[in-house]
Design an enzyme around this catalytic site. Sequence first.
Site, mmCIF file in Angstrom:
data_model
loop_
_atom_site.group_PDB
_atom_site.id
_atom_site.type_symbol
_atom_site.label_atom_id
_atom_site.label_comp_id
_atom_site.label_asym_id
_atom_site.label_seq_id
_atom_site.Cartn_x
_atom_site.Cartn_y
_atom_site.Cartn_z
ATOM 1 N N HIS A 1 31.547 46.223 16.693
ATOM 2 C CA HIS A 1 30.287 46.339 17.451
ATOM 3 C C HIS A 1 29.612 47.692 17.256
ATOM 4 O O HIS A 1 28.782 48.081 18.067
ATOM 5 C CB HIS A 1 30.555 46.092 18.941
ATOM 6 C CG HIS A 1 30.928 44.666 19.241
ATOM 7 N ND1 HIS A 1 31.678 44.286 20.325
ATOM 8 C CD2 HIS A 1 30.644 43.518 18.570
ATOM 9 C CE1 HIS A 1 31.839 42.961 20.321
ATOM 10 N NE2 HIS A 1 31.237 42.476 19.264
ATOM 11 N N CYS B 1 9.801 61.186 13.166
ATOM 12 C CA CYS B 1 8.651 60.280 13.333
ATOM 13 C C CYS B 1 8.344 59.952 14.793
ATOM 14 O O CYS B 1 7.485 59.129 15.069
ATOM 15 C CB CYS B 1 8.908 58.988 12.553
ATOM 16 S SG CYS B 1 10.059 57.889 13.376
ATOM 17 N N ALA C 1 48.250 48.055 28.962
ATOM 18 C CA ALA C 1 48.341 48.358 27.527
ATOM 19 C C ALA C 1 49.217 49.579 27.255
ATOM 20 O O ALA C 1 50.074 49.552 26.365
ATOM 21 C CB ALA C 1 46.938 48.579 26.968
ATOM 22 N N CYS D 1 12.320 54.773 11.624
ATOM 23 C CA CYS D 1 12.559 55.224 10.242
ATOM 24 C C CYS D 1 14.029 55.127 9.845
ATOM 25 O O CYS D 1 14.377 55.376 8.701
ATOM 26 C CB CYS D 1 12.031 56.638 10.024
ATOM 27 S SG CYS D 1 13.060 57.897 10.799
ATOM 28 N N GLY E 1 44.017 43.828 25.306
ATOM 29 C CA GLY E 1 42.930 44.007 26.278
ATOM 30 C C GLY E 1 41.607 43.383 25.911
ATOM 31 O O GLY E 1 40.574 44.018 26.020
ATOM 32 N N ILE F 1 46.853 42.494 31.083
ATOM 33 C CA ILE F 1 47.365 42.446 32.461
ATOM 34 C C ILE F 1 47.246 41.042 33.045
ATOM 35 O O ILE F 1 47.894 40.706 34.011
ATOM 36 C CB ILE F 1 46.646 43.456 33.397
ATOM 37 C CG1 ILE F 1 45.135 43.339 33.255
ATOM 38 C CG2 ILE F 1 47.100 44.879 33.139
ATOM 39 C CD1 ILE F 1 44.366 44.099 34.311
HETATM 40 P P1 NAD Z 1 36.243 42.515 28.526
HETATM 41 O O1 NAD Z 1 35.563 43.600 29.298
HETATM 42 O O2 NAD Z 1 35.593 41.209 28.430
HETATM 43 O O3 NAD Z 1 37.721 42.286 29.056
HETATM 44 C C1 NAD Z 1 38.663 43.279 29.191
HETATM 45 C C2 NAD Z 1 40.075 42.685 29.123
HETATM 46 O O4 NAD Z 1 40.999 43.757 29.283
HETATM 47 C C3 NAD Z 1 40.398 41.659 30.216
HETATM 48 O O5 NAD Z 1 41.053 40.559 29.626
HETATM 49 C C4 NAD Z 1 41.365 42.418 31.165
HETATM 50 O O6 NAD Z 1 42.322 41.566 31.773
HETATM 51 C C5 NAD Z 1 42.024 43.371 30.198
HETATM 52 N N1 NAD Z 1 42.559 44.597 30.796
HETATM 53 C C6 NAD Z 1 42.035 45.334 31.814
HETATM 54 N N2 NAD Z 1 42.810 46.417 32.046
HETATM 55 C C7 NAD Z 1 43.825 46.370 31.146
HETATM 56 C C8 NAD Z 1 44.931 47.230 30.874
HETATM 57 N N3 NAD Z 1 45.159 48.364 31.571
HETATM 58 N N4 NAD Z 1 45.787 46.878 29.869
HETATM 59 C C9 NAD Z 1 45.573 45.725 29.160
HETATM 60 N N5 NAD Z 1 44.545 44.892 29.376
HETATM 61 C C10 NAD Z 1 43.672 45.210 30.351
HETATM 62 O O7 NAD Z 1 36.507 43.123 27.132
HETATM 63 P P2 NAD Z 1 36.223 42.584 25.703
HETATM 64 O O8 NAD Z 1 36.775 41.231 25.516
HETATM 65 O O9 NAD Z 1 36.668 43.662 24.831
HETATM 66 O O10 NAD Z 1 34.626 42.402 25.590
HETATM 67 C C11 NAD Z 1 33.692 43.223 26.142
HETATM 68 C C12 NAD Z 1 32.722 43.825 25.178
HETATM 69 O O11 NAD Z 1 32.313 44.994 25.817
HETATM 70 C C13 NAD Z 1 33.261 44.272 23.880
HETATM 71 O O12 NAD Z 1 32.480 43.686 22.948
HETATM 72 C C14 NAD Z 1 33.054 45.787 23.793
HETATM 73 O O13 NAD Z 1 32.182 46.096 22.722
HETATM 74 C C15 NAD Z 1 32.319 46.145 25.001
HETATM 75 N N6 NAD Z 1 32.878 47.242 25.816
HETATM 76 C C16 NAD Z 1 33.455 48.293 25.222
HETATM 77 C C17 NAD Z 1 33.989 49.302 25.971
HETATM 78 C C18 NAD Z 1 34.645 50.453 25.257
HETATM 79 O O14 NAD Z 1 34.196 50.814 24.175
HETATM 80 N N7 NAD Z 1 35.704 51.002 25.831
HETATM 81 C C19 NAD Z 1 33.943 49.233 27.370
HETATM 82 C C20 NAD Z 1 33.308 48.124 27.951
HETATM 83 C C21 NAD Z 1 32.788 47.126 27.155
HETATM 84 ZN ZN ZN Z 2 12.301 58.181 12.930
#
Ligand code: NAD
Ligand code: ZN
Length: 249
Positions: free
Chosen positions: A119, A150, A232, A130, A187, A214
């Site tokens: 992503h 720009c 995790a 630009c 996660g 979790i």
């Molecule tokens: P999600 O937010 O849909 O789900 C998070 C998952 O993590 C859930 O299944 C939850 O049960 C699990 N979880 C929560 N705490 C945990 C822990 N301590 N250990 C293990 N698992 C745990 O996440 P997704 O499926 O990755 O999709 C969300 C989208 O949001 C992604 O595309 C991502 O790009 C974006 N996002 C990214 C960030 C980041 O960069 N850290 C943060 C939020 C959202």
């Molecule tokens: Zn520009």
Amino acid sequence: MNNDIKEVAKLLVNSKSAIAFTGAGISVESNIPPFRGENGLWNKYDPKYLELNYFHTHPAECWKIIKEIFYDFFGSAKPNAAHIALAELEKMNIIKAVVTQNIDNLHFDAGNKNIFEFHGNSRNLVCLDCGKKYSTEIISEKGMPLCKKCDGVLKPDFIFFGEQIPEPAGSSSFDFAKKSDIVIIIGSTGEVVPASHVPVLAKQSGAKIIEVNISKTNFTSQMTDIFLEGKASEVMTELLKEINLLKNS
Ligand code: NAD
Ligand code: ZN
């Protein structure tokens, strides 16, 4: 659970092309909330701020929220034990690549080298007019950042709803998935497409699916072979310990 961790350790040590597939859950213990579920960002913010069309028409309004979530917040986050375990497993040549949905840079900070950011990332900003790229230093307290060349509006270089998956990260992720013999999903709800196709494709190509979370997810009943329930950082620390024991025995 303990026996499952031992079994996964054995599978990983004997694997040839294991990859990790990570979602927002791996960064929760670095104090970055996920989008969905309890404490999810969507309970507090409207997802419209990350919709491309809305951003185009209301950039200043979106930037207020984007700055708060992704820069004030993410900026100070540090990798946790799960990120560090993955970096260690790459150094040991056990994990061959990390395909991540995250945009928080924490796999880089932990020391992984072969990372596919499905992503995009929050480290860079790109001018919508630009295409010039900027580092995050250009973000200041004063409203939304603008292109110095720009005057165009700058957008974070991660994908918004309505945008294409960046290349070559997208194709490389699918290529690695097809060749992998194990995918360890950490996660991720599996609700975000096409990212969730990465483990699906691997499964169809014969890979074993290990899942760390979790709670159960879309993947769990449909394709997971071994579910390691827990935080995790705790599960990955335990797994690394078992792998080191096997390697040194
Ligand atoms: P999600 O937010 O849909 O789900 C998070 C998952 O993590 C859930 O299944 C939850 O049960 C699990 N979880 C929560 N705490 C945990 C822990 N301590 N250990 C293990 N698992 C745990 O996440 P997704 O499926 O990755 O999709 C969300 C989208 O949001 C992604 O595309 C991502 O790009 C974006 N996002 C990214 C960030 C980041 O960069 N850290 C943060 C939020 C959202
Ligand atoms: Zn520009």
